[in-house]
Write an enzyme that holds these catalytic residues in place. Structure first.
Site, PDB file in Angstrom:
ATOM      1  N   LYS A   1       0.836  -1.194   0.000  1.00 21.09           N
ATOM      2  CA  LYS A   1       0.000   0.000   0.000  1.00 21.09           C
ATOM      3  C   LYS A   1       0.876   1.251   0.000  1.00 21.09           C
ATOM      4  O   LYS A   1       0.677   2.176  -0.794  1.00 21.09           O
ATOM      5  CB  LYS A   1      -0.897  -0.013   1.241  1.00 21.09           C
TER       6      LYS A   1
ATOM      7  N   ARG B   1      -3.209   2.980   8.758  1.00 19.10           N
ATOM      8  CA  ARG B   1      -3.525   1.714   8.068  1.00 19.10           C
ATOM      9  C   ARG B   1      -2.328   0.783   8.075  1.00 19.10           C
ATOM     10  O   ARG B   1      -1.184   1.237   8.028  1.00 19.10           O
ATOM     11  CB  ARG B   1      -3.875   1.965   6.596  1.00 19.10           C
TER      12      ARG B   1
ATOM     13  N   GLY C   1      -7.913  -7.479   4.674  1.00 16.95           N
ATOM     14  CA  GLY C   1      -8.825  -7.606   5.805  1.00 16.95           C
ATOM     15  C   GLY C   1      -8.232  -8.300   7.025  1.00 16.95           C
ATOM     16  O   GLY C   1      -8.903  -8.452   8.037  1.00 16.95           O
TER      17      GLY C   1
ATOM     18  N   MET D   1      -5.466  -7.410   8.802  1.00 16.37           N
ATOM     19  CA  MET D   1      -4.911  -6.522   9.821  1.00 16.37           C
ATOM     20  C   MET D   1      -5.835  -5.308   9.965  1.00 16.37           C
ATOM     21  O   MET D   1      -6.861  -5.210   9.315  1.00 16.37           O
ATOM     22  CB  MET D   1      -3.505  -6.123   9.429  1.00 16.37           C
TER      23      MET D   1
ATOM     24  N   ARG E   1      -3.087  -1.529  -6.472  1.00 22.00           N
ATOM     25  CA  ARG E   1      -2.274  -2.753  -6.386  1.00 22.00           C
ATOM     26  C   ARG E   1      -2.710  -3.705  -7.497  1.00 22.00           C
ATOM     27  O   ARG E   1      -3.775  -3.531  -8.097  1.00 22.00           O
ATOM     28  CB  ARG E   1      -2.456  -3.424  -5.021  1.00 22.00           C
TER      29      ARG E   1
ATOM     30  N   HIS F   1      -6.930 -45.112  -5.643  1.00 25.15           N
ATOM     31  CA  HIS F   1      -7.426 -45.564  -6.943  1.00 25.15           C
ATOM     32  C   HIS F   1      -8.446 -44.582  -7.527  1.00 25.15           C
ATOM     33  O   HIS F   1      -8.348 -44.169  -8.680  1.00 25.15           O
ATOM     34  CB  HIS F   1      -8.053 -46.957  -6.778  1.00 25.15           C
TER      35      HIS F   1
ATOM     36  N   SER G   1      11.532 -44.177 -15.539  1.00 20.76           N
ATOM     37  CA  SER G   1      10.459 -43.251 -15.228  1.00 20.76           C
ATOM     38  C   SER G   1      10.073 -43.424 -13.751  1.00 20.76           C
ATOM     39  O   SER G   1       9.832 -44.546 -13.295  1.00 20.76           O
ATOM     40  CB  SER G   1       9.265 -43.546 -16.139  1.00 20.76           C
TER      41      SER G   1
ATOM     42  N   CYS H   1       6.231 -40.275 -13.971  1.00 20.55           N
ATOM     43  CA  CYS H   1       4.863 -40.610 -14.377  1.00 20.55           C
ATOM     44  C   CYS H   1       3.906 -40.775 -13.216  1.00 20.55           C
ATOM     45  O   CYS H   1       2.760 -41.163 -13.404  1.00 20.55           O
ATOM     46  CB  CYS H   1       4.838 -41.818 -15.298  1.00 20.55           C
TER      47      CYS H   1
ATOM     48  N   TYR I   1      11.146 -35.419 -19.203  1.00 23.98           N
ATOM     49  CA  TYR I   1       9.705 -35.183 -19.344  1.00 23.98           C
ATOM     50  C   TYR I   1       8.960 -35.504 -18.055  1.00 23.98           C
ATOM     51  O   TYR I   1       9.468 -36.212 -17.188  1.00 23.98           O
ATOM     52  CB  TYR I   1       9.129 -36.028 -20.491  1.00 23.98           C
TER      53      TYR I   1
HETATM   54  C1  PEP Z   1       3.326 -44.659  -9.539  1.00 24.09           C
HETATM   55  O1  PEP Z   1       3.433 -45.515  -8.656  1.00 24.09           O
HETATM   56  O2  PEP Z   1       3.685 -43.470  -9.396  1.00 24.09           O
HETATM   57  C2  PEP Z   1       2.732 -45.018 -10.841  1.00 24.09           C
HETATM   58  C3  PEP Z   1       2.733 -44.180 -11.847  1.00 24.09           C
HETATM   59  O3  PEP Z   1       2.142 -46.224 -10.919  1.00 24.09           O
HETATM   60  P1  PEP Z   1       0.686 -46.553 -10.318  1.00 24.09           P
HETATM   61  O4  PEP Z   1       0.064 -45.282  -9.855  1.00 24.09           O
HETATM   62  O5  PEP Z   1      -0.054 -47.226 -11.414  1.00 24.09           O
HETATM   63  O6  PEP Z   1       1.034 -47.481  -9.191  1.00 24.09           O
END
Ligand code: PEP
Ligand code: MG
Length: 894
Positions: A29, A98, A107, A109, A340, A459, A773, A840, A860
């Site tokens: 401010k 202020r 909000g 303070m 701001r 899951h 991976s 992954c 990746y």
């Molecule tokens: C993991 O374990 O991160 C993975 C990609 O395999 P899943 O979730 O199928 O066990």
């Protein structure tokens, strides 16, 4: 001579003792006011007490001794500038006090207006302003604010006085002079009753106490909670702005307003906001009177409107960002009180960023950095629409997959399937304790899932993200009575078929049928922004995709390949399950061959579709991973099937065989049991079928003219010996396939790293693989020894008590799991400098985790199709070394 530290910086009326580079000292401010003053924008003059005074206060328990002198000098200057005098009864100078930190904490303070006014200076203010009403109104406001903030008088007691006065005396929301006098009398009485002392009418005393209270408000309960919630450091401290009052409550040609330079919901370029005539700032917030749109000033005070538009546009140009501003008009004279960077919706953030590039205000790089990647799901997924209803919040669970779903309750996957058979059925919400691979059919038909157990990688969560559906897990207050087809949450009971609404972005669960706002999948501005990331990102984003439909979505979202195809999801189709079960029930390798031969063409067909869809991008296919019992019915279901079947000797034999096999496959700890590569070692014929299906599919599509280099990935490897054994098998099957086909093709073999041992021994495993991976879901589970399926109950306690900073299944634990990944990457590259490395697990779609992975030099990340755009934006921000992630708290604060 040692010069004492400086604490006070003046602004306004052509003076600016500081500049924007001193933001940490001045607070947001304060920095805005100094900057506006430098731009010759009319601001009421004043001064800022820097955050260094706050640091001193919390370190020593007192304000710095030299501060009093600096404040005195600044107040003297302010009085001269305004032609008034502080603490002078005839011609009083009034100020506001202020708070303001470098991170906006709206909000949280405290603020006190009209400091310096007293019973004896009311007449002086009347002659200064020409309005008794203004003077009385300002004094009663001072008593209310000062007493609540500084003197700890219960705010409710003060509000009660005003509620009664308004109820009995107001006309059109305004109070007569007599009513105001009565209010003042009663408010002072409340103060006397509560503190045992008269309201302090001495200006110096008011100012000193107000400054101290505003500094102390840095550590009040709600401010500390807000900082914890938004990851803001407690060390920043607040600055204090002391500023000459301008009177928005000076009559019909006065007022106060707040606004934005662009619409904060849509991003449209228009001045957007509210104005309330004859009012001071808190009237807009309190809702006691209804403000009108800023645009109405065009008619009532066109000169003011024009000046305001020009100023706020100048501010937007200067800061090169959408501004959120506050202003006051005193007798048709305009003053800016604050400017701001504006908080905005995801849609507005994307649109303004792209528009500002077209307006040559910012660069494409800057536009990319302006959008919070995690907020993109707000655009791409449906959202609950709260504008037309006030729903009942039942409870809150873990926000496992964003978006929203509204539908009728079904308590099992089978129930969803049954209810979905009704013509024109309503959307359905699957509610259960947890889901398993077997629930896939119901999940495919349901609009969203709610589970009482499970966390962010259970899951249900993984499948929901894969399907781009809304999911809430770990809603531990829900009690499901499946037999009675009801669920209870506290004293609420919901039955099968009742409506329920889920907000997967926040984890909130509402009863009833809320309206849904459709996703804006074709949002052009977002498309443009994502197109710009193509030139910038150095980290590829792939998709976790199991079906050709997932692959289509992944390509539309801009995935650079498939990083994980979980083949087991292909085994659950109704026409396949009998063969899978036959394969599992077979007692010998020979007996297993027949069902495998049935499955081979089906898998091959799936892989061909994936390769075609993704050509020429890479596709990583993972060999079978889950424990085999997941493909068999539960004992209860087997018994129910038998009861429904004609009881023949054959049926009984079948049942006996099935139950024996279920019992044999049942493990106490299946997540650490007979799964992953262990299946391929004990049942090599399953591996052979899958490798054959992959390579034959690749050969077929290459013959059709597509391009692909299949990547075969082995899950749950713990040792180099396992990998060596399996690599030989895979290469052997490949040579057989190539001999049979009369042609050979390149293919890669890789490992998942999802066990701590694999991470530590990655340098030895690396000699047998072309890529690796990280399955960070299992790696987190196994490193913490924390089940990804049912640890949410105590995990919540850990999060509440700050024992864990965040859910490790959502945002990667850098210290533990992250360190294992670092060790593994070093080992992999040491042995095999060319090795391709990816992620992954679910963390591959989490911006904060992507930021960390990028520091490790991976190639990746792979995530569900619904999160690809988020990941692409996060990857682009990292590539341009953006600090967006660390800035997020200030941007996210509302
Ligand atoms: C993991 O374990 O991160 C993975 C990609 O395999 P899943 O979730 O199928 O066990
Ligand atoms: Mg895994």
């Amino acid at each position: 001579m040692v010069r004492s530290e400086r604490y006070v910086y003046r602004f306004g009326n052509g003076v600016a003792d500081a500049d924007d580079s001193m933001r940490a000292l001045l607070g947001n401010k304060g920095a805005g006011l100094v900057q506006m003053s430098r731009l010759s924008i009319p601001v009421p003059p004043g001064f800022i007490i820097g955050t260094n005074a706050c640091h001193h206060y919390f370190k020593h328990g007192t304000l710095p001794p030299s501060l009093t002198k600096e404040i005195k000098a600044a107040m003297q200057w302010l009085g001269e500038t305004m032609g008034r005098e502080f603490n002078n009864a005839q011609n009083p100078l009034l100020v506001s006090v202020r708070s303001g930190s470098v991170v906006s904490m709206p909000g949280m303070m405290d603020t006190i207006l009209n400091v310096g006014l007293s019973q004896s200076s009311i007449d002086g203010l009347v002659s200064q302003s020409g309005s008794t009403q203004l003077a009385l109104d300002s004094y009663r406001r001072l008593i209310q604010m000062f007493s609540a903030v500084v003197l700890d008088v219960p705010k409710g007691d003060l509000d009660q006085v005003m509620t009664a006065i308004y109820a009995n005396h107001s006309s059109g929301g305004l109070l007569s002079d007599d009513a105001l006098r009565e209010a003042i009398h009663q408010l002072r009485a409340v103060v006397l009753r509560s503190t045992g002392e008269e309201f302090p009418d001495n200006g110096d005393q008011q100012l000193q106490l107000a400054i101290q209270a505003v500094i102390e408000s840095w550590s009040n309960e709600r401010a500390r909670f807000y900082r914890r919630l938004n990851g803001i450091s407690d060390d920043l401290g607040t600055a204090v702005t002391v500023q000459a009052m301008v009177m928005g409550n000076a009559g019909a040609e006065s007022g106060t307003g707040v606004g934005f330079t662009r619409n904060p919901s849509t991003g449209e370029k228009e001045i957007f906001g509210e104005f309330l005539a004859n009012a001071q700032g808190e009237d807009i917030v309190s809702g006691a009177r209804t403000p009108v749109s800023i645009a109405s000033l065009k008619r009532s005070m066109p000169d003011v409107y024009e000046e305001l538009s020009a100023i706020v546009m100048q501010l937007e140009q200067h800061y090169r960002d959408v501004q959120d501003f506050e202003f006051t008009v005193e007798n048709r004279k305009l003053f800016l009180l604050q400017t701001r960077s504006a908080k905005r919706s995801a849609i507005a953030a994307v649109r303004t960023a792209v528009d500002m590039v077209a307006e040559n205000l910012i660069t494409k790089d800057e536009a990319i950095s302006r959008v919070n990647p995690a907020s993109i799901s707000e655009i791409l997924a449906p959202q609950l629409d709260f504008t037309t209803s006030y729903p009942t919040l039942l409870t809150t669970g873990i926000a496992a997959s964003p978006g929203a779903a509204v539908g009728r309750i079904a308590f099992s996957s089978a129930e969803v399937v049954r209810m979905a058979k009704q013509p024109d059925h309503d959307p359905l919400i699957l509610i259960s304790h947890e889901t398993t691979a077997e629930d896939i059919h119901g999940m495919a038909l349901a609009a969203g899932f709610l589970t009482a157990h499970g966390g962010a990688t259970s899951h249900a969560a993984v499948v929901a993200r894969g399907m781009g559906k809304c999911c809430i897990t770990g809603a531990k207050e829900i009690v499901i009575d499946k037999a009675a087809s009801v669920l209870r949450i506290g004293d609420q009971t919901l039955h099968k078929g009742d409506w329920i609404s889920l907000d997967g972005s926040t984890g909130r669960i509402f009863s009833g049928q809320l309206l849904l706002r459709a996703p804006d999948e074709k949002n052009e501005a977002l498309q443009t922004l994502l197109d710009w990331t193509k030139d910038i990102a150095t980290l590829d984003v792939r998709a976790n995709a199991d079906t050709p439909l997932d692959a289509v979505q992944a390509r539309i979202a801009g995935a650079r390949g498939i990083g994980l195809c979980r083949t087991e999801h292909m085994f659950f189709a109704p026409e396949r399950l009998p063969h899978v079960r036959a394969m599992i029930l077979a007692s010998s390798t020979e007996d297993r061959q027949a069902p495998l031969e049935q499955l081979l063409p089906m898998q091959q067909h799936d892989f061909e579709a994936l390769f075609r869809e993704m050509s020429p991008l890479p596709v990583t296919i993972r060999l079978l991973d889950p424990p085999l019992h997941e493909f068999l019915p539960s004992l209860d279901e087997a018994r129910a099937d038998l009861e429904n079947a004609a009881i023949t000797n054959r049926e009984v034999r079948k049942f006996k065989q099935l139950t024996e096999r279920i019992q044999a496959l049942t493990e106490i700890n299946p997540m650490m049991g007979h799964r992953g590569c262990r299946l391929s070692i004990t049942y090599p014929e399953i591996l052979e079928m899958q490798v054959k299906a992959i390579l034959q599919a690749a050969i077929n599509v290459i013959r059709e003219g597509y391009k692909t280099v299949p990547e075969i990935m082995v899950p749950l490897i713990a040792s180099a010996e396992e990998m060596s054994w399996l690599r030989k098998r895979i290469d052997h099957v490949a040579s057989e396939v190539f001999a049979h086909a009369g042609m050979s093709i390149p293919y890669l073999v890789g490992t998942m790293i999802e066990l701590p041992r694999a991470a530590i021994c990655a340098h030895t495993i690396a000699q047998y693989v072309d890529f690796a991976s990280f399955g960070t879901n299992d790696l987190t589970q196994m490193t913490f020894g924390l089940s990804r399926d049912d640890s949410s109950v105590f995990l919540n306690h850990y999060l509440e008590h700050g024992i864990l900073p965040s859910d490790p299944f959502v945002t990667l634990d850098r210290e533990g799991v992250g360190n294992l990944i670092r060790i593994a990457i070093n080992g992999l590259r040491e042995t095999n400098p060319e090795i391709k490395i990816g992620i992954c697990g679910e963390h591959g779609g989490d911006p904060a985790s992507i930021h960390f992975f990028s520091t490790l030099g991976i190639d990746y990340v792979s995530c569900s199709p619904a999160r690809i755009r988020t990941a692409r934006l996060a990857a682009a921000q990292i590539s341009r070394n953006d600090s967006h992630i660390s800035e997020m708290p200030s941007l996210m604060a509302t």
